[in-house]
Design a protein around this motif. Structure first.
Motif, mmCIF file in Angstrom:
data_model
loop_
_atom_site.group_PDB
_atom_site.id
_atom_site.type_symbol
_atom_site.label_atom_id
_atom_site.label_comp_id
_atom_site.label_asym_id
_atom_site.label_seq_id
_atom_site.Cartn_x
_atom_site.Cartn_y
_atom_site.Cartn_z
ATOM 1 N N ARG A 111 0.826 -1.217 0.000
ATOM 2 C CA ARG A 111 0.000 0.000 0.000
ATOM 3 C C ARG A 111 0.858 1.263 0.000
ATOM 4 N NH1 ARG A 111 -3.526 -1.303 5.196
ATOM 5 N NH2 ARG A 111 -1.445 -2.053 5.787
ATOM 6 N N LEU A 112 2.071 1.178 0.529
ATOM 7 C CA LEU A 112 2.950 2.347 0.590
ATOM 8 C C LEU A 112 3.409 2.786 -0.798
ATOM 9 C CD1 LEU A 112 5.174 1.331 3.644
ATOM 10 C CD2 LEU A 112 3.093 2.717 3.642
ATOM 11 N N ARG A 113 3.293 1.892 -1.760
ATOM 12 C CA ARG A 113 3.695 2.232 -3.135
ATOM 13 C C ARG A 113 2.502 2.328 -4.078
ATOM 14 N NH1 ARG A 113 7.442 0.008 -0.446
ATOM 15 N NH2 ARG A 113 6.371 -1.996 -0.292
ATOM 16 N N ALA A 114 1.307 2.076 -3.551
ATOM 17 C CA ALA A 114 0.120 2.067 -4.415
ATOM 18 C C ALA A 114 -0.890 3.140 -4.033
ATOM 19 C CB ALA A 114 -0.551 0.692 -4.359
ATOM 20 N N SER A 115 -0.482 4.070 -3.178
ATOM 21 C CA SER A 115 -1.420 5.078 -2.672
ATOM 22 C C SER A 115 -1.116 6.483 -3.163
ATOM 23 C CB SER A 115 -1.437 5.061 -1.133
ATOM 24 O OG SER A 115 -1.833 3.794 -0.643
ATOM 25 N N GLY A 116 -0.316 6.579 -4.204
ATOM 26 C CA GLY A 116 -0.008 7.892 -4.746
ATOM 27 C C GLY A 116 1.130 8.581 -4.016
ATOM 28 N N PRO A 117 1.377 9.847 -4.333
ATOM 29 C CA PRO A 117 2.486 10.586 -3.722
ATOM 30 C C PRO A 117 2.305 10.771 -2.217
ATOM 31 C CG PRO A 117 1.647 11.707 -5.677
ATOM 32 C CD PRO A 117 0.671 10.637 -5.353
ATOM 33 N N LEU A 118 3.412 10.762 -1.500
ATOM 34 C CA LEU A 118 3.404 11.050 -0.068
ATOM 35 C C LEU A 118 3.087 12.528 0.135
ATOM 36 C CD1 LEU A 118 4.123 9.834 2.781
ATOM 37 C CD2 LEU A 118 6.439 10.713 2.397
ATOM 38 N N THR A 119 2.172 12.829 1.075
ATOM 39 C CA THR A 119 1.782 14.220 1.299
ATOM 40 C C THR A 119 2.094 14.727 2.700
ATOM 41 O OG1 THR A 119 -0.464 13.554 1.924
ATOM 42 C CG2 THR A 119 -0.068 14.057 -0.404
ATOM 43 N N ALA A 120 2.207 13.812 3.699
ATOM 44 C CA ALA A 120 2.453 14.240 5.078
ATOM 45 C C ALA A 120 2.729 13.008 5.931
ATOM 46 C CB ALA A 120 1.247 15.004 5.632
ATOM 47 N N PHE A 121 3.046 13.264 7.200
ATOM 48 C CA PHE A 121 3.128 12.222 8.213
ATOM 49 C C PHE A 121 2.133 12.581 9.315
ATOM 50 C CE2 PHE A 121 7.343 12.281 6.299
ATOM 51 C CZ PHE A 121 7.591 10.936 6.075
ATOM 52 N N ARG A 122 1.331 11.611 9.752
ATOM 53 C CA ARG A 122 0.352 11.870 10.807
ATOM 54 C C ARG A 122 0.760 11.105 12.054
ATOM 55 N NH1 ARG A 122 -5.189 11.321 8.495
ATOM 56 N NH2 ARG A 122 -4.439 13.256 7.512
ATOM 57 N N PHE A 123 0.975 11.846 13.146
ATOM 58 C CA PHE A 123 1.463 11.241 14.385
ATOM 59 C C PHE A 123 0.785 11.905 15.564
ATOM 60 C CE2 PHE A 123 4.794 11.120 17.787
ATOM 61 C CZ PHE A 123 4.781 9.746 17.994
ATOM 62 N N GLN A 124 0.180 11.100 16.416
ATOM 63 C CA GLN A 124 -0.514 11.585 17.608
ATOM 64 C C GLN A 124 -1.525 12.682 17.265
ATOM 65 O OE1 GLN A 124 2.779 12.620 20.221
ATOM 66 N NE2 GLN A 124 2.914 10.518 20.990
ATOM 67 N N GLY A 125 -2.233 12.468 16.165
ATOM 68 C CA GLY A 125 -3.309 13.355 15.767
ATOM 69 C C GLY A 125 -2.892 14.614 15.039
ATOM 70 N N ALA A 126 -1.594 14.794 14.798
ATOM 71 C CA ALA A 126 -1.115 15.996 14.114
ATOM 72 C C ALA A 126 -0.361 15.610 12.850
ATOM 73 C CB ALA A 126 -0.211 16.816 15.028
ATOM 74 N N ASP A 127 -0.496 16.439 11.813
ATOM 75 C CA ASP A 127 0.208 16.186 10.561
ATOM 76 C C ASP A 127 1.530 16.944 10.536
ATOM 77 O OD1 ASP A 127 -1.853 14.616 9.749
ATOM 78 O OD2 ASP A 127 -2.373 15.786 7.977
#
Length: 216
Positions: A111-127
């Motif tokens: 899924r990490l290669r099939a979900s399109g471009p990376l846009t952010a990282f979400r951690f503990q409810g914050a991007d």
């Protein structure tokens, strides 16, 4: 011969310099150690007073091994699982189930290669944004180091002033525990501890104090 970056502190910033050294091929621990020693000799030839530390499970110093991303835990999770499970893509993610699989499987999840471009990282409810590059990895690494090491162990980092990671190749990846170890040392030098910075405070500190990766 091979080339690897070495991470230093210069005028209150984390910077790097690339060194050429003799590479010893092979996967055994002894061959990795020979390559590390060769890289450190190259550093010492250029800067005889340098105090290098290999930050990986391949190094000989216990502190460097303890600071390996494979050894650190954050809330009981490996950094690899947290990093991969936090990725947000244009067409999917994050995938929190990746917290509960072996780290190697998390990194290789299709899924990490099939979900399109990376846009952010979400951690503990914050991007977290993609810029500064390496900021999210550095953030979770520092949090894990604070949880995993004692204050005495962290203080031992002040005995070193440059950091290597023999497996890191900047042509293939952005993040390295050696860069973050240099940032950790900078924080310890400045604050005497790892300070509790908000996301925005950390991002601003990172912009000011960490040189972008080569080509970044």
């Amino acid at each position: 011969m091979a080339e690897r970056p070495v991470f230093f502190l210069s005028r209150g910033r984390v910077t790097s310099k690339t060194y050429s050294f003799e590479w010893f091929p092979g996967f055994s621990a002894s061959q990795k150690r020979k390559s590390i020693d060769s890289l450190h000799r190259a550093v010492l030839r250029a800067s005889p007073a340098a105090r290098p530390l290999e930050v990986s499970t391949k190094g000989g110093e216990p502190l460097g091994v303890r600071l390996s991303a494979f050894q650190l835990r954050l809330d009981g999770r490996t950094l690899e699982n947290i990093f991969q499970s936090s990725k947000v893509f244009q067409d999917g993610g994050p995938y929190p189930d990746l917290l509960d699989v072996p780290p190697r499987d998390a990194k290789r999840d299709p899924r990490l290669r099939a979900s399109g471009p990376l846009t952010a990282f979400r951690f503990q409810g914050a991007d977290f944004p993609l810029e500064p590059k390496t900021a999210f990895y550095d953030y979770i690494y520092l949090a894990a180091a604070s949880q995993s090491l004692t204050a005495e162990e962290l203080g031992g980092l002040l005995a070193y002033d440059c950091f290597t990671d023999i497996e890191f190749n900047p042509a293939r990846s952005l993040n390295t525990q050696a860069r973050t170890a240099a940032l950790l040392r900078l924080l310890l030098e400045e604050f005497g501890r790892v300070p509790q910075l908000s996301r925005e405070e950390f991002l601003q500190y990172h912009r000011e104090r960490v040189a972008p990766p080569e080509g970044g």
